[in-house]
Design a protein around this motif. Structure first.
Motif, PDB file in Angstrom:
ATOM      1  N   ASP A   7      39.481  53.565  44.939  1.00 26.45           N
ATOM      2  CA  ASP A   7      38.472  53.006  44.037  1.00 26.45           C
ATOM      3  C   ASP A   7      39.105  52.222  42.878  1.00 26.45           C
ATOM      4  O   ASP A   7      38.405  51.757  41.980  1.00 26.45           O
ATOM      5  CB  ASP A   7      37.541  54.099  43.509  1.00 26.45           C
ATOM      6  N   LEU A   8      40.413  52.083  42.901  1.00 29.35           N
ATOM      7  CA  LEU A   8      41.156  51.283  41.922  1.00 29.35           C
ATOM      8  C   LEU A   8      41.033  51.812  40.496  1.00 29.35           C
ATOM      9  O   LEU A   8      41.120  51.056  39.535  1.00 29.35           O
ATOM     10  CB  LEU A   8      40.720  49.812  41.986  1.00 29.35           C
ATOM     11  N   SER A   9      40.860  53.123  40.355  1.00 30.56           N
ATOM     12  CA  SER A   9      40.702  53.701  39.023  1.00 30.56           C
ATOM     13  C   SER A   9      41.988  54.326  38.471  1.00 30.56           C
ATOM     14  O   SER A   9      42.067  54.595  37.276  1.00 30.56           O
ATOM     15  CB  SER A   9      39.587  54.749  39.033  1.00 30.56           C
ATOM     16  N   GLY A  10      42.974  54.546  39.337  1.00 29.73           N
ATOM     17  CA  GLY A  10      44.181  55.249  38.895  1.00 29.73           C
ATOM     18  C   GLY A  10      45.219  54.346  38.262  1.00 29.73           C
ATOM     19  O   GLY A  10      45.322  53.167  38.580  1.00 29.73           O
ATOM     20  N   PRO A  11      46.023  54.895  37.361  1.00 32.98           N
ATOM     21  CA  PRO A  11      47.060  54.099  36.697  1.00 32.98           C
ATOM     22  C   PRO A  11      48.164  53.635  37.652  1.00 32.98           C
ATOM     23  O   PRO A  11      48.741  52.561  37.449  1.00 32.98           O
ATOM     24  CB  PRO A  11      47.612  55.033  35.621  1.00 32.98           C
ATOM     25  N   LEU A  38      43.276  43.421  39.182  1.00 28.72           N
ATOM     26  CA  LEU A  38      42.455  44.618  39.343  1.00 28.72           C
ATOM     27  C   LEU A  38      40.961  44.304  39.238  1.00 28.72           C
ATOM     28  O   LEU A  38      40.172  44.744  40.077  1.00 28.72           O
ATOM     29  CB  LEU A  38      42.872  45.638  38.276  1.00 28.72           C
ATOM     30  N   ASP A  39      40.573  43.532  38.240  1.00 25.91           N
ATOM     31  CA  ASP A  39      39.153  43.192  38.093  1.00 25.91           C
ATOM     32  C   ASP A  39      38.660  42.362  39.267  1.00 25.91           C
ATOM     33  O   ASP A  39      37.529  42.533  39.718  1.00 25.91           O
ATOM     34  CB  ASP A  39      38.906  42.448  36.779  1.00 25.91           C
ATOM     35  N   GLY A  40      39.496  41.475  39.774  1.00 28.52           N
ATOM     36  CA  GLY A  40      39.125  40.651  40.916  1.00 28.52           C
ATOM     37  C   GLY A  40      38.914  41.467  42.181  1.00 28.52           C
ATOM     38  O   GLY A  40      38.164  41.060  43.078  1.00 28.52           O
ATOM     39  N   LEU A  41      39.577  42.616  42.258  1.00 25.37           N
ATOM     40  CA  LEU A  41      39.445  43.489  43.431  1.00 25.37           C
ATOM     41  C   LEU A  41      38.295  44.486  43.318  1.00 25.37           C
ATOM     42  O   LEU A  41      37.900  45.084  44.301  1.00 25.37           O
ATOM     43  CB  LEU A  41      40.754  44.250  43.663  1.00 25.37           C
ATOM     44  N   ARG A  42      37.762  44.639  42.121  1.00 25.06           N
ATOM     45  CA  ARG A  42      36.657  45.590  41.901  1.00 25.06           C
ATOM     46  C   ARG A  42      35.312  44.912  42.119  1.00 25.06           C
ATOM     47  O   ARG A  42      34.459  44.901  41.241  1.00 25.06           O
ATOM     48  CB  ARG A  42      36.737  46.157  40.491  1.00 25.06           C
ATOM     49  N   LYS A  43      35.135  44.375  43.289  1.00 23.95           N
ATOM     50  CA  LYS A  43      33.900  43.668  43.642  1.00 23.95           C
ATOM     51  C   LYS A  43      33.282  44.367  44.843  1.00 23.95           C
ATOM     52  O   LYS A  43      33.997  44.900  45.700  1.00 23.95           O
ATOM     53  CB  LYS A  43      34.196  42.212  44.008  1.00 23.95           C
ATOM     54  N   PRO A  44      31.957  44.335  44.956  1.00 25.65           N
ATOM     55  CA  PRO A  44      31.315  45.035  46.077  1.00 25.65           C
ATOM     56  C   PRO A  44      31.701  44.494  47.445  1.00 25.65           C
ATOM     57  O   PRO A  44      31.643  45.228  48.435  1.00 25.65           O
ATOM     58  CB  PRO A  44      29.815  44.861  45.810  1.00 25.65           C
ATOM     59  N   GLU A  45      32.112  43.234  47.531  1.00 24.27           N
ATOM     60  CA  GLU A  45      32.475  42.655  48.826  1.00 24.27           C
ATOM     61  C   GLU A  45      33.905  42.978  49.246  1.00 24.27           C
ATOM     62  O   GLU A  45      34.368  42.540  50.294  1.00 24.27           O
ATOM     63  CB  GLU A  45      32.242  41.136  48.822  1.00 24.27           C
ATOM     64  N   TRP A  49      42.436  49.650  50.273  1.00 28.27           N
ATOM     65  CA  TRP A  49      43.151  50.851  50.715  1.00 28.27           C
ATOM     66  C   TRP A  49      44.522  50.926  50.074  1.00 28.27           C
ATOM     67  O   TRP A  49      45.182  49.913  49.856  1.00 28.27           O
ATOM     68  CB  TRP A  49      43.350  50.838  52.233  1.00 28.27           C
ATOM     69  N   SER A  50      44.957  52.143  49.822  1.00 29.33           N
ATOM     70  CA  SER A  50      46.327  52.407  49.395  1.00 29.33           C
ATOM     71  C   SER A  50      47.036  53.187  50.490  1.00 29.33           C
ATOM     72  O   SER A  50      46.418  53.983  51.198  1.00 29.33           O
ATOM     73  CB  SER A  50      46.348  53.220  48.098  1.00 29.33           C
ATOM     74  N   VAL A  51      48.319  52.947  50.615  1.00 34.80           N
ATOM     75  CA  VAL A  51      49.155  53.681  51.566  1.00 34.80           C
ATOM     76  C   VAL A  51      49.987  54.669  50.751  1.00 34.80           C
ATOM     77  O   VAL A  51      50.727  54.274  49.845  1.00 34.80           O
ATOM     78  CB  VAL A  51      50.085  52.742  52.367  1.00 34.80           C
TER      79      VAL A  51
END
Length: 151
Positions: A7-11, A38-45, A49-51
């Motif tokens: 969800d891109l919330s972690g440091p 980060l802001d550009g990736l926080r979009k509904p579309e 994923w993180s590995v």
């Protein structure tokens, strides 16, 4: 290694993505840089994923919905210490599988044209991506290469 929705919330992911954007800015002129922050990736579309290898973040990637059948691969990155370890292949295979599951019939991407990006281009070729014309809102750019594949 495991691949997790993020969800891109972690440091840790914030720092990892900042390093990615800074690296792309150091290689590519600003007007030709398409890496999302980060802001550009926080979009509904966008699905991101993180590995993870244990507690360590070793890679990331995303897809951006362009339309009902077409998505774009975004933010593929492997930690520098893990390059050529299979992380990117594992992640790209996952992204392709998930894109199919989501109903997409085409995946496209933009990557760099310079020598630095040769390993990325070889990876995409290995997974069936072919070179194509610019798609979506992209325009021809000597610093960019465009690739696509049907699913």
């Amino acid at each position: 290694m495991k691949i997790v929705l993020d969800d891109l919330s972690g440091p840790e992911i914030a720092g990892f993505l900042d390093e990615h954007v800074q690296e792309m800015r150091s290689i590519t002129p600003l007007e030709s840089k398409h890496a999302l922050d980060l802001d550009g990736l926080r979009k509904p579309e966008i699905t991101f994923w993180s590995v993870m290898d244990g507690d360590s973040l070793v890679g990331c990637g995303a897809i951006k919905r362009l339309d009902a059948g077409h998505a774009e691969v975004k933010s593929m990155r492997t930690a520098p210490a893990r390059k050529r370890s299979g992380t990117a292949s594992l992640l790209l295979e996952h992204i392709i599988t998930e894109a199919r599951r989501m109903g997409f019939t085409r995946l496209s991407l933009e990557t760099g044209a310079s020598e630095f990006f040769l390993p990325a281009r070889k990876l995409y070729e290995k997974f069936g991506f072919d070179y194509c014309e610019p798609f979506a809102d992209y325009r021809p750019d000597p610093y960019s290469v465009f690739m696509t594949r049907t699913l």
